[in-house]
Write a protein that holds these residues in place. Structure first.
Motif, short mmCIF file in Angstrom:
data_model
loop_
_atom_site.label_atom_id
_atom_site.label_comp_id
_atom_site.label_asym_id
_atom_site.label_seq_id
_atom_site.Cartn_x
_atom_site.Cartn_y
_atom_site.Cartn_z
N UNK A 99 0.84 -1.12 0.03
CA UNK A 99 -0.19 -0.09 -0.06
C UNK A 99 0.83 1.28 0.08
N UNK A 137 -7.87 -9.39 -2.71
CA UNK A 137 -7.11 -8.21 -2.55
C UNK A 137 -5.51 -8.63 -2.58
N UNK A 192 -23.66 0.86 -7.47
CA UNK A 192 -22.27 1.32 -6.91
C UNK A 192 -22.45 2.78 -7.69
N UNK A 193 -21.87 3.90 -7.43
CA UNK A 193 -22.26 5.01 -8.03
C UNK A 193 -21.46 5.18 -8.97
N UNK A 195 -19.45 7.41 -9.88
CA UNK A 195 -17.82 8.25 -9.51
C UNK A 195 -17.17 7.04 -9.05
N UNK A 196 -17.68 6.01 -8.07
CA UNK A 196 -16.69 5.00 -7.88
C UNK A 196 -16.25 4.00 -9.06
N UNK A 199 -13.71 5.82 -10.93
CA UNK A 199 -12.39 5.76 -10.45
C UNK A 199 -11.86 4.39 -10.46
N UNK A 202 -11.06 3.80 -14.64
CA UNK A 202 -10.19 4.65 -15.49
C UNK A 202 -8.51 4.10 -15.11
N UNK A 203 -8.64 3.21 -14.28
CA UNK A 203 -6.94 2.84 -13.98
C UNK A 203 -6.67 1.73 -15.21
N UNK A 318 -26.41 27.62 -10.13
CA UNK A 318 -25.15 26.84 -10.40
C UNK A 318 -24.86 27.14 -11.81
N UNK B 48 -10.22 -3.99 2.42
CA UNK B 48 -10.41 -2.92 1.42
C UNK B 48 -9.27 -1.96 1.92
N UNK B 49 -8.64 -1.36 0.88
CA UNK B 49 -7.94 -0.18 1.19
C UNK B 49 -8.76 1.10 0.85
N UNK B 52 -7.20 4.23 -1.17
CA UNK B 52 -7.22 3.87 -2.51
C UNK B 52 -8.56 4.01 -3.35
N UNK B 53 -9.42 3.31 -2.49
CA UNK B 53 -11.05 3.24 -3.09
C UNK B 53 -11.64 4.50 -3.17
N UNK B 56 -8.37 10.40 -4.29
CA UNK B 56 -8.46 11.64 -5.09
C UNK B 56 -9.31 11.19 -6.51
N UNK B 57 -10.23 12.07 -6.77
CA UNK B 57 -11.02 11.65 -8.09
C UNK B 57 -12.35 11.16 -7.94
N UNK B 58 -12.06 10.33 -6.81
CA UNK B 58 -13.27 9.37 -6.35
C UNK B 58 -14.25 10.04 -5.51
N UNK B 59 -13.49 10.66 -4.47
CA UNK B 59 -14.34 11.03 -3.13
C UNK B 59 -15.27 12.32 -3.58
N UNK B 60 -16.42 12.33 -3.44
CA UNK B 60 -17.26 13.42 -3.59
C UNK B 60 -16.87 14.60 -2.78
N UNK B 61 -16.94 15.99 -3.20
CA UNK B 61 -16.70 17.06 -2.59
C UNK B 61 -17.68 17.13 -1.21
N UNK B 163 -22.47 23.88 -1.33
CA UNK B 163 -22.63 23.35 -2.55
C UNK B 163 -22.38 22.00 -3.12
N UNK B 165 -22.00 17.88 -3.18
CA UNK B 165 -23.33 17.13 -3.15
C UNK B 165 -23.54 16.43 -1.66
N UNK B 188 -21.36 5.89 0.58
CA UNK B 188 -22.18 6.69 -0.70
C UNK B 188 -21.81 6.26 -1.89
N UNK B 189 -20.53 6.04 -1.81
CA UNK B 189 -20.14 5.51 -3.21
C UNK B 189 -20.28 4.12 -3.50
N UNK B 190 -20.57 3.31 -2.61
CA UNK B 190 -21.25 1.65 -2.88
C UNK B 190 -22.47 1.55 -3.05
#
Lengths: 360, 473
Positions: A99, A137, A192-193, A195-196, A199, A202-203, A318, B48-49, B52-53, B56-61, B163, B165, B188-190
């Motif tokens: 890691x 994993x 799953x969203x 966004x996830x 992510x 894109x790898x 917005x 789960x890491x 890494x999951x 950056x880029x995945x986490x919503x603001x 602003x 989400x 929220x991502x899962x």
């Protein structure tokens, strides 16, 4: 009435049966209480023992590990320190390192792990979801090459968590023959969203853009999968996906997909896309209008500046904020100053905020 | 006359024992559910890491909204800690809710605040906002200075200008662990249906806080604080885990909760008609989503931690428990249409009846039960079986359940590393049921009476401020 409540009647002659039930209940709960105390004491003792064992193993392995990673010692030097009962622990030890490091050192870890991965690979078919996830994993991080087939099989696992971990592992390096399977697995992860999923996918890297263009251009695919594909392509700044994006925007009613397709144009848009984008700047959906305004700010022409200024008064804040930020990014702070000076209260607030951001 | 009294006492005794039995059954079942879930969860966390999951880029603001009222002693340290969280994209909005002390001055001096503007993104009515300030040193720190309107009003003011989400509420006297946001965001991502996630709230009294971080976790030497540690463990690691497993959580603690902004705005934001705004919001989220044909997920996750200071005096604790009870009853009565209503799934059929009948009316039943118990003894109407059942259900079961909560903590997170702390927790599990719980019910009964009388204020709160670390050599 419960047996215990029934006993309240005992002063009025309730029988021994109720008392026996209560007595049994008391004994059981008291034993449970004692059991909890003993379990906690046992857990504390066991956890301390595990911690001591870890500390001992790390003290033994760490110095040699650093030498091996630095190339100052051969892998065999570390292998010589790993006793049979410690094989699973050693894999865990390597995962912890995994890691923290990247590149060539990861390959060294994989070489170090190879003789011991058998200790966890058996769990790939374990009935517990969590054990399977853990095994995927470990294999995914330390034994991708040797266990690639098992990872591809894990994409069919009924548990979403296992599929995600397998997809992440397979996405770490580009293999043309795996890409379609990885993307297809997303269809099974509908909860799953986006966004996830983006992510994860894109790898795969921009070499896999062809597969995402295929998905985006295929109207028989689910809107969710096409949306994810569009977002991944936007992330890749894929220059060839422009026509696919325009087609998707025009031919679908799905709001998420339309916005995701516009995100592609925001990244790679050129003058030839402007007619479509100008039309979408008037779209009834605020999310589409906002995305179109952002594109105009990036690739628009002189005539589009007035559209951005008009959008400062858009009823949806917005969209107005996107317009103000677009003007700032285009270097037209003079137009923003004019709006601020006009004291139209709402747009003045937006402009002041954006200009403050600029100053900050 | 004696016959009527005997009859009345008998009815009360039956009711009390039924209540104790149902409560014990619920807690036993919830402990078992929690045990299963936490074991699975602990293994899942290892596989789960998270970083890494949810990197950056995945986490919503996320927008952190921190209502502050007279928090001059702890606000600077709390905000400083919030600014150093391990999260890719977030902003902090502190809402100074008309503090009468130096809260705003402390924030202005510490973070270099200057006046600015920000367009509201929602229009939930609030008390007038005097000004909006922004830090010159930290671009992601904003402060709203407004007239006093209560905690809900302050949260709504923050919500109006947020602003992102997702937004996270945290009390100004609480400390988030550095990775708490990352961990709380993961659900929220899962799951696309997730509308709210609550983290665990732990008690900081007795531990050492250094630069906004909890460094050395210890049990407080104060008995009241220790009893509350056991209480919190039972509430979070047992009850909330179980409700979450049934997707019927009605509470996400105001001290640390993460919400989907659009759904909360659609539900009308926080209610200013209750002191239990956190519970009220979660109930309305369930209602709003179900009324729109959506099945929401509200989840409790035990690994993101917020540390909070608990009252160490009887008067402070009495005020807090009184307020909690009022909040509970106000939230439930405001949404009574959900009671037993199958349209709301397990929330309407199971959680709502439980909270109303066992938690809401519990203090009334329990205190009346204690009085009836002593009348039964004095009047000589008792039998050994009755006394045994009462003592067993009122005390021994409670001890067993508290011990179970300590065991769950030991099985999962093990925050109290010393053997002596573990033994103290077990001692507290016993003591908690010998007077403390009964006192609690008495305070909650007063809260029930206050609701009937229409009382609606928060009551003064005393803050000790965080215990600083020992000075260096």
């Amino acid at each position: 009435m419960t047996p215990a409540a029934d006993l309240a009647l005992s002063g009025r002659g309730a029988g021994d049966r109720g008392f026996l039930i209560l007595f049994g209940f008391i004994v059981i709960v008291t034993l449970c209480a004692l059991g909890f105390v003993l379990a906690s004491l046992f857990l504390r003792w066991r956890n301390n023992r595990v911690a001591r064992r870890w500390a001992g193993l790390e003290a033994r392995w760490d110095p040699v590990m650093l030498d091996v990673l630095a190339g100052a010692a051969p892998a065999a030097a570390l292998h010589a320190l790993v006793r049979p009962p410690d094989h699973r622990w050693f894999v865990e030890f390597l995962l912890r390192y995994g890691r923290r490091i990247r590149g060539h050192e990861r390959d060294v870890l994989s070489q170090l792990a190879a003789p011991y991965l058998y200790a966890v690979s058996g769990d790939l078919r374990h009935r517990s979801v969590e054990r399977r996830a853990q095994a995927v994993q470990a294999i995914g991080q330390l034994g991708r090459a040797a266990y690639r087939a098992e990872l591809v099989t894990a994409l069919e696992d009924p548990a979403p968590i296992v599929v995600v971990i397998a997809a992440v592992a397979l996405s770490r390096e580009y293999r043309a023959d795996d890409v379609r399977q990885v993307i297809k697995s997303v269809n099974r992860l509908e909860l799953l969203t986006n966004r996830l999923l983006v992510s994860v996918l894109r790898r795969l890297g921009s070499e896999s853009a062809w597969a995402f263009r295929e998905v985006l251009g295929d109207s028989t695919q689910s809107a969710k999968l096409r949306t994810v594909a569009a977002k991944v392509l936007a992330h890749f700044n894929d220059q060839e996906s422009g026509p696919f994006a325009v087609e998707a925007v025009d031919q679908t009613d799905d709001l998420d997909l339309r916005v995701a397709a516009l995100q592609i144009l925001e990244r790679i848009g050129v003058a030839e896309h402007l007619p479509v984008v100008r039309r979408l700047a008037q779209d009834p959906a605020p999310a589409v209008r906002g995305a179109a305004i952002r594109i105009l700010a990036r690739v628009g022409e002189e005539q589009d500046l007035q559209r951005l200024v008009t959008a400062l008064d858009d009823p949806v804040s917005w969209v107005a904020i996107h317009a103000a930020e677009g003007l700032r990014q285009s270097g037209r702070t003079d137009l923003l100053e004019q709006v601020a000076a006009a004291h139209r209260r709402r747009s003045s607030i937006i402009v002041s905020e954006v200009l403050f951001r600029d100053a900050g | 006359m004696a016959e009527i009294l005997n009859r009345f006492v008998w009815v009360v005794n039956v009711m009390t024992l039924t209540y104790f039995t149902l409560l014990a059954t619920f807690y036993l079942v919830s402990s078992i559910l929690a045990f299963r879930f936490l074991r699975r969860y602990a293994t899942r966390l290892r596989s789960l890491d998270v970083e890494s999951l949810v990197g950056a880029g995945t986490a919503p603001p996320v927008t952190l909204i921190v209502p502050a009222f007279n928090e001059e002693r702890s606000c600077a340290e709390s905000v400083r800690a919030l600014l150093t969280l391990n999260y890719p994209e977030y902003e902090v909005i502190v809402v100074n809710d008309g503090s009468s002390d130096r809260t705003l001055e402390v924030l202005t001096e510490t973070f270099g605040l200057v006046r600015t503007t920000r367009l509201p993104s929602a229009e939930i009515p609030t008390a007038p906002v005097r000004r909006i300030l922004r830090s010159e040193r930290h671009a992601n720190l904003w402060v709203i200075d407004k007239e006093n309107g209560g905690k809900s009003d302050a949260l709504n003011a923050g919500l109006n200008i947020s602003r992102a989400p997702l937004f996270c509420t945290i009390d100004a006297d609480s400390i988030l662990e550095p990775d708490a946001l990352l961990r709380a965001t993961r659900p929220f991502l899962e799951d696309d249906r997730m509308v709210a996630v609550g983290g665990i709230v732990r008690i900081v009294n007795g531990s050492t806080v250094d630069h906004g971080r909890v460094r050395n976790v210890r049990l407080s030497t104060n008995l009241l604080a220790r009893l509350q540690v056991v209480e919190y463990l039972r509430a979070f690691l047992s009850a909330r885990v179980a409700w979450s497993e049934l997707n019927a959580s009605l509470i996400i603690s105001g001290a640390f909760g993460l919400f989907r902004r659009d759904i909360v705005v659609a539900a009308g934001g926080y209610s200013t008609e209750t002191v239990g705004e956190d519970m009220d919001l979660v109930i309305r989220l369930h209602r709003t989503c179900r009324d729109r044909g959506m099945v929401p997920r509200v989840m409790f996750v035990p690994d993101p931690v917020a540390w909070t200071e608990c009252p160490e005096t009887l008067s402070g604790l009495a005020r807090q428990r009184n307020r909690w009870q009022r909040g509970l009853l106000e939230s439930l009565t405001a949404n009574l249409g959900m009671f037993g209503n199958p349209r709301y799934g397990t929330v309407g059929l199971l959680a709502f009846p439980y909270f109303l009948l066992l938690e809401g009316l519990g203090p009334l039943i329990e205190i009346t039960g204690y009085v009836a118990f002593f009348v039964t003894l004095i009047a000589g109407w008792w039998s050994p079986a009755f006394v045994a059942s009462f003592v067993f259900l009122a005390i021994i079961v409670g001890i067993a359940l508290s011990a179970a909560a300590v065991a769950l903590e030991e099985m999962t997170f093990r925050r109290y590393a010393r053997w002596s702390d573990l033994f103290r927790l077990f001692a507290a599990s016993v003591v908690e049921n010998l007077g403390y719980r009964q006192l609690n019910q008495w305070w909650r009964l007063q809260g029930t009476i206050a609701v009937l009388r229409g009382v609606r204020h928060w009551g003064a709160q005393q803050r000790q401020g965080f215990e600083p670390s020992a000075p260096g050599p």
